[in-house]
Design a protein around this motif. Sequence first.
Motif, PDB file in Angstrom:
ATOM      1  N   GLN A 195       0.836  -1.202   0.000  1.00 14.50           N
ATOM      2  CA  GLN A 195       0.000   0.000   0.000  1.00 14.50           C
ATOM      3  C   GLN A 195       0.872   1.253   0.000  1.00 14.50           C
ATOM      4  OE1 GLN A 195      -3.697   0.223   0.120  1.00 14.50           O
ATOM      5  NE2 GLN A 195      -2.948   2.171  -0.627  1.00 14.50           N
ATOM      6  N   ALA A 196       1.961   1.216   0.780  1.00 10.12           N
ATOM      7  CA  ALA A 196       2.879   2.352   0.827  1.00 10.12           C
ATOM      8  C   ALA A 196       3.476   2.616  -0.547  1.00 10.12           C
ATOM      9  CB  ALA A 196       3.991   2.090   1.843  1.00 10.12           C
ATOM     10  N   GLU A 197       3.864   1.535  -1.261  1.00  8.16           N
ATOM     11  CA  GLU A 197       4.419   1.707  -2.602  1.00  8.16           C
ATOM     12  C   GLU A 197       3.409   2.370  -3.537  1.00  8.16           C
ATOM     13  OE1 GLU A 197       6.069  -0.839  -6.423  1.00  8.16           O
ATOM     14  OE2 GLU A 197       5.731  -1.877  -4.524  1.00  8.16           O
ATOM     15  N   GLN A 198       2.156   1.971  -3.454  1.00  2.81           N
ATOM     16  CA  GLN A 198       1.121   2.565  -4.305  1.00  2.81           C
ATOM     17  C   GLN A 198       0.978   4.061  -4.028  1.00  2.81           C
ATOM     18  OE1 GLN A 198      -2.526   0.325  -3.921  1.00  2.81           O
ATOM     19  NE2 GLN A 198      -1.488  -1.633  -4.326  1.00  2.81           N
ATOM     20  N   TYR A 199       0.980   4.429  -2.752  1.00  4.21           N
ATOM     21  CA  TYR A 199       0.893   5.854  -2.409  1.00  4.21           C
ATOM     22  C   TYR A 199       2.105   6.622  -2.954  1.00  4.21           C
ATOM     23  CZ  TYR A 199      -3.095   5.431   0.812  1.00  4.21           C
ATOM     24  OH  TYR A 199      -4.330   5.246   1.362  1.00  4.21           O
ATOM     25  N   LEU A 200       3.291   6.027  -2.853  1.00  2.00           N
ATOM     26  CA  LEU A 200       4.504   6.706  -3.321  1.00  2.00           C
ATOM     27  C   LEU A 200       4.495   6.859  -4.837  1.00  2.00           C
ATOM     28  CD1 LEU A 200       7.032   4.946  -0.949  1.00  2.00           C
ATOM     29  CD2 LEU A 200       6.478   7.381  -0.950  1.00  2.00           C
ATOM     30  N   GLN A 201       4.051   5.829  -5.554  1.00  3.97           N
ATOM     31  CA  GLN A 201       3.934   5.949  -7.011  1.00  3.97           C
ATOM     32  C   GLN A 201       2.942   7.046  -7.374  1.00  3.97           C
ATOM     33  OE1 GLN A 201       5.973   4.592  -8.917  1.00  3.97           O
ATOM     34  NE2 GLN A 201       6.538   2.514  -8.279  1.00  3.97           N
ATOM     35  N   GLN A 202       1.863   7.119  -6.610  1.00  4.88           N
ATOM     36  CA  GLN A 202       0.868   8.172  -6.838  1.00  4.88           C
ATOM     37  C   GLN A 202       1.475   9.547  -6.590  1.00  4.88           C
ATOM     38  OE1 GLN A 202      -2.610   7.744  -4.351  1.00  4.88           O
ATOM     39  NE2 GLN A 202      -3.361   9.794  -4.818  1.00  4.88           N
ATOM     40  N   ALA A 203       2.237   9.674  -5.504  1.00  2.00           N
ATOM     41  CA  ALA A 203       2.869  10.956  -5.187  1.00  2.00           C
ATOM     42  C   ALA A 203       3.806  11.399  -6.304  1.00  2.00           C
ATOM     43  CB  ALA A 203       3.632  10.851  -3.870  1.00  2.00           C
ATOM     44  N   LEU A 204       4.569  10.452  -6.855  1.00  8.20           N
ATOM     45  CA  LEU A 204       5.533  10.802  -7.894  1.00  8.20           C
ATOM     46  C   LEU A 204       4.861  11.064  -9.240  1.00  8.20           C
ATOM     47  CD1 LEU A 204       8.322   8.324  -6.828  1.00  8.20           C
ATOM     48  CD2 LEU A 204       8.486  10.820  -6.833  1.00  8.20           C
ATOM     49  N   GLU A 205       3.718  10.478  -9.488  1.00 15.00           N
ATOM     50  CA  GLU A 205       2.954  10.824 -10.691  1.00 15.00           C
ATOM     51  C   GLU A 205       2.454  12.264 -10.597  1.00 15.00           C
ATOM     52  OE1 GLU A 205      -0.161   8.006 -11.188  1.00 15.00           O
ATOM     53  OE2 GLU A 205       1.193   6.292 -11.441  1.00 15.00           O
ATOM     54  N   LEU A 206       2.041  12.661  -9.384  1.00 18.74           N
ATOM     55  CA  LEU A 206       1.540  14.021  -9.172  1.00 18.74           C
ATOM     56  C   LEU A 206       2.674  15.044  -9.162  1.00 18.74           C
ATOM     57  CD1 LEU A 206      -0.981  13.059  -6.378  1.00 18.74           C
ATOM     58  CD2 LEU A 206      -1.625  14.123  -8.566  1.00 18.74           C
ATOM     59  N   ASP A 207       3.826  14.657  -8.614  1.00 16.17           N
ATOM     60  CA  ASP A 207       4.975  15.568  -8.531  1.00 16.17           C
ATOM     61  C   ASP A 207       6.256  14.749  -8.678  1.00 16.17           C
ATOM     62  OD1 ASP A 207       6.884  17.458  -8.083  1.00 16.17           O
ATOM     63  OD2 ASP A 207       6.270  17.951  -6.031  1.00 16.17           O
ATOM     64  N   PRO A 208       6.756  14.592  -9.918  1.00 11.23           N
ATOM     65  CA  PRO A 208       7.963  13.778 -10.150  1.00 11.23           C
ATOM     66  C   PRO A 208       9.201  14.304  -9.427  1.00 11.23           C
ATOM     67  CG  PRO A 208       6.797  14.226 -12.202  1.00 11.23           C
ATOM     68  CD  PRO A 208       6.181  15.106 -11.171  1.00 11.23           C
ATOM     69  N   GLN A 209       9.154  15.573  -8.987  1.00 12.37           N
ATOM     70  CA  GLN A 209      10.315  16.165  -8.326  1.00 12.37           C
ATOM     71  C   GLN A 209      10.232  16.084  -6.802  1.00 12.37           C
ATOM     72  OE1 GLN A 209      13.031  17.406 -10.138  1.00 12.37           O
ATOM     73  NE2 GLN A 209      11.875  16.342 -11.739  1.00 12.37           N
ATOM     74  N   LEU A 210       9.285  15.333  -6.266  1.00  8.15           N
ATOM     75  CA  LEU A 210       9.156  15.190  -4.814  1.00  8.15           C
ATOM     76  C   LEU A 210      10.220  14.198  -4.330  1.00  8.15           C
ATOM     77  CD1 LEU A 210       7.737  15.913  -2.201  1.00  8.15           C
ATOM     78  CD2 LEU A 210       6.002  14.192  -2.708  1.00  8.15           C
ATOM     79  N   SER A 211      11.368  14.730  -3.967  1.00  6.46           N
ATOM     80  CA  SER A 211      12.535  13.890  -3.696  1.00  6.46           C
ATOM     81  C   SER A 211      12.325  12.946  -2.520  1.00  6.46           C
ATOM     82  CB  SER A 211      13.761  14.768  -3.445  1.00  6.46           C
ATOM     83  OG  SER A 211      13.550  15.620  -2.335  1.00  6.46           O
ATOM     84  N   GLU A 212      11.610  13.391  -1.507  1.00  4.10           N
ATOM     85  CA  GLU A 212      11.392  12.531  -0.349  1.00  4.10           C
ATOM     86  C   GLU A 212      10.622  11.273  -0.744  1.00  4.10           C
ATOM     87  OE1 GLU A 212      12.208  13.221   3.456  1.00  4.10           O
ATOM     88  OE2 GLU A 212      13.686  13.600   1.902  1.00  4.10           O
ATOM     89  N   ALA A 213       9.649  11.417  -1.649  1.00  2.00           N
ATOM     90  CA  ALA A 213       8.889  10.257  -2.110  1.00  2.00           C
ATOM     91  C   ALA A 213       9.792   9.313  -2.913  1.00  2.00           C
ATOM     92  CB  ALA A 213       7.700  10.704  -2.956  1.00  2.00           C
ATOM     93  N   GLN A 214      10.714   9.892  -3.692  1.00  2.00           N
ATOM     94  CA  GLN A 214      11.635   9.073  -4.484  1.00  2.00           C
ATOM     95  C   GLN A 214      12.556   8.269  -3.566  1.00  2.00           C
ATOM     96  OE1 GLN A 214      11.585   9.545  -8.284  1.00  2.00           O
ATOM     97  NE2 GLN A 214      12.046   7.458  -7.685  1.00  2.00           N
ATOM     98  N   LEU A 215      13.046   8.922  -2.504  1.00  2.00           N
ATOM     99  CA  LEU A 215      13.912   8.236  -1.551  1.00  2.00           C
ATOM    100  C   LEU A 215      13.147   7.122  -0.827  1.00  2.00           C
ATOM    101  CD1 LEU A 215      16.530   7.967   0.083  1.00  2.00           C
ATOM    102  CD2 LEU A 215      15.699   9.782   1.575  1.00  2.00           C
ATOM    103  N   MET A 216      11.940   7.443  -0.368  1.00  2.00           N
ATOM    104  CA  MET A 216      11.158   6.445   0.352  1.00  2.00           C
ATOM    105  C   MET A 216      10.769   5.275  -0.554  1.00  2.00           C
ATOM    106  SD  MET A 216      10.197   5.626   3.284  1.00  2.00           S
ATOM    107  CE  MET A 216      10.501   7.173   4.138  1.00  2.00           C
ATOM    108  N   LEU A 217      10.560   5.570  -1.835  1.00  2.00           N
ATOM    109  CA  LEU A 217      10.246   4.500  -2.780  1.00  2.00           C
ATOM    110  C   LEU A 217      11.420   3.518  -2.877  1.00  2.00           C
ATOM    111  CD1 LEU A 217       8.342   3.242  -4.869  1.00  2.00           C
ATOM    112  CD2 LEU A 217       9.368   4.755  -6.592  1.00  2.00           C
ATOM    113  N   GLY A 218      12.637   4.057  -2.873  1.00  2.00           N
ATOM    114  CA  GLY A 218      13.807   3.179  -2.880  1.00  2.00           C
ATOM    115  C   GLY A 218      13.816   2.255  -1.679  1.00  2.00           C
TER     116      GLY A 218
END
Length: 753
Positions: A195-218
Amino acid sequence: MLGYVLTKHGQLAQADEALNKYLNMNDSPDVDAFANMALMHAENNRPREAEAALQKLFETSPSAQKVYGRLLQAAQSGGDLQRTAASIRAFWKGFELRGQNRLNEARDAFSLAVKEDPGNAYANLELGLQLAAEGDIASAAAALKTASELDSSYRDMLANLIKALENNEDSASKLAAVNAYRNSLFALGRKEVEQAEQYLQQALELDPQLSEAQLMLGYVLTERDLYDKAEEALRRYLAINDRPDVDAYAHMALIQAEHDRPDLVEKTLNLLFEKDPRARKIYGSLLDAVLSKGGIQQAAASIRALWEGFDARRNGREDEARNAFAKAVELNPGNTLANLEYGLQRAEQADRPAAMDALKRAGEQDPEYRNMLRYLLDDVEKGMDATNSVNAVRAYRRGLLAQSHGKYEEAVTALEEAIQADTRMDDAHTSRVFNLVVLRRFDEALAGIERYLAGTGTPAAGAYGLLAVIHIARNQTDEALQAVRTAITGDPGYGEQFGPLFRAILEERNLERAKAEMDKLKAQGIDLYPLMQSLVETYLKTSAETKPSEGETTMLKQENHYWKDMQRFMAEDSASAPLDGGILFTGSSTTRLWDVKKFFPDLPVLNRGFGGSAFSDVILFADEIVGPHKPDTIVLYSGDNDIAHGNSAEQTASDCMAAVDRLRARAPQSRIIVLGTKPSASRWNLYPVMQASNALIAAQAASRDNVAFLDLAPLLLGPDGQPVPECYVDDRLHLSEEGYRRWSETLRPYLVK
């Protein structure tokens, strides 16, 4: 529940009584009980009781510091407890109302929380997000900026949203991205990784430059064993964030190790250690495995097991934690921190052989641990009850962790706990004083040092160093010098490490020099800036017009490693007539080893070189170097050691000209020839710095009367631009007979003029 209901109805005294009864009858109380107890103590203006309840709360739930950290600060610093508590109550009310979809009331509650305590970062965050959702752009931007300034962990998460709000851009997608990112954190808290991964993918679709989401996705992809995708996510994070979290480098290094890429692991870890030298404590074992061509995959697995142990312990699962630490040690016996954690747990369980084995290994691998563990090891080895010594080590480590995060009040509390558990722990005493000095509580710091010195027969040199710092803070130069002298006498190694810093402050009175020495220590993992920067600046400003007394200078000279050389010079001077005219050579070992009487038999020459020295030593000992002599010419050579010790080209050049000025003051009639720092195979990697220093010295010498710069380096280099082997002795640093012959022949015309 009764306490909760009574609190809701404002019956605080009755609620207090109910919660006390609850805590007394329950071995594993709910964290909310400690939180409510702390709030009620605060509302009744009982700071000590509030602090005690908060400490229990944070032990049980470290994450609670996000909400209640401000209350602890108020309790410890004498702040307004009641308003801080009211802010937290309003904050929780806002959450409750938002859960009921009463959004306007929720906004008002968050607004009240900010009004009661403007420093409540979490309340500012929730208010800003609510205002952004309502379209109140200016107010939202202001609240979110305040949240970012109060808590740096929000900065990257909110940066794009704040920018969109301030520039009147479409902020809806940025707001939705932030909310999706926060939802991912809540999902992770519930262990819902997919579920967390789905939220993070959603966050990055909305804002590809949201670095914290990119880090957490890793992180999330790693948790799901999707290593290739995780590595790509971390690379994207580093590409879009010009201030990447050091944890990203650590995480990337583990992924690279798990894919058996030692070349990439080494590069990533070097970047990590450059940004955060403390990370070497955890990840140094992985670099050791890379350099020794050992099992890097096992080393990485050992570190992951170590983190699993920490996570299990945070959640109260001690058996899992013990098994994880044991696994980490089994996977890589070179994992120092795993040995320490496993050894402490075994000591707590009175498993003497396992504890001794693991703790001894930790001490052998890390000298800092060796000192920290010596009394615990002694107790375990003698079969004594090790409970107090284990508790002391744990409290001491909590103190150091708090100190490393700038939480100095917490550090003092934890370190005092360590001292109470085991008064023998030297480092707990000195570290507590360190933090008290940072907090500018000098009377308490002095009392702490005196308590320690009175209770030990073999005080650590660092205690006297801290005593010197306290005296510097009080502008007591003589007392500071005496403390430094005691430290150096007791431990010459301490003098080698910290002596140059104290010399820069107390004898040279040179702020830039002091900062340069603190930079060197910081590169070694010893950050003295929080302790000393403002103290030294104030001290030097206060004493700017005051020259050091003759007694102060004499003391500093006698503490210096080269004082024995000066005594030899003075003995030689008393046994022979002084030089009247002629040439005096001085500087480091390159000068000392130069047989000037052999190479200049027809000239009156005197060699006052002293091996291993730097320009700063020439500055200190100019009087003894020149002595009663009146040379026509002084030949000065140094620089190798300055640069080898970490000095920059600029600092070396500055020290060189300061040495020239001191020699000129002592021998105003003399022409001074400065020889450029020589190249050598053993220090070839430093030659670019030496060349830069030589260029600066040449330029500055040209502007001085009766000062010449002579670069003899080309005489030692072959057609290929490399040092000529026959010009050097076996150590590839000092000159051979051939090297000195070339120098002497070239220098001679300058001496006979």
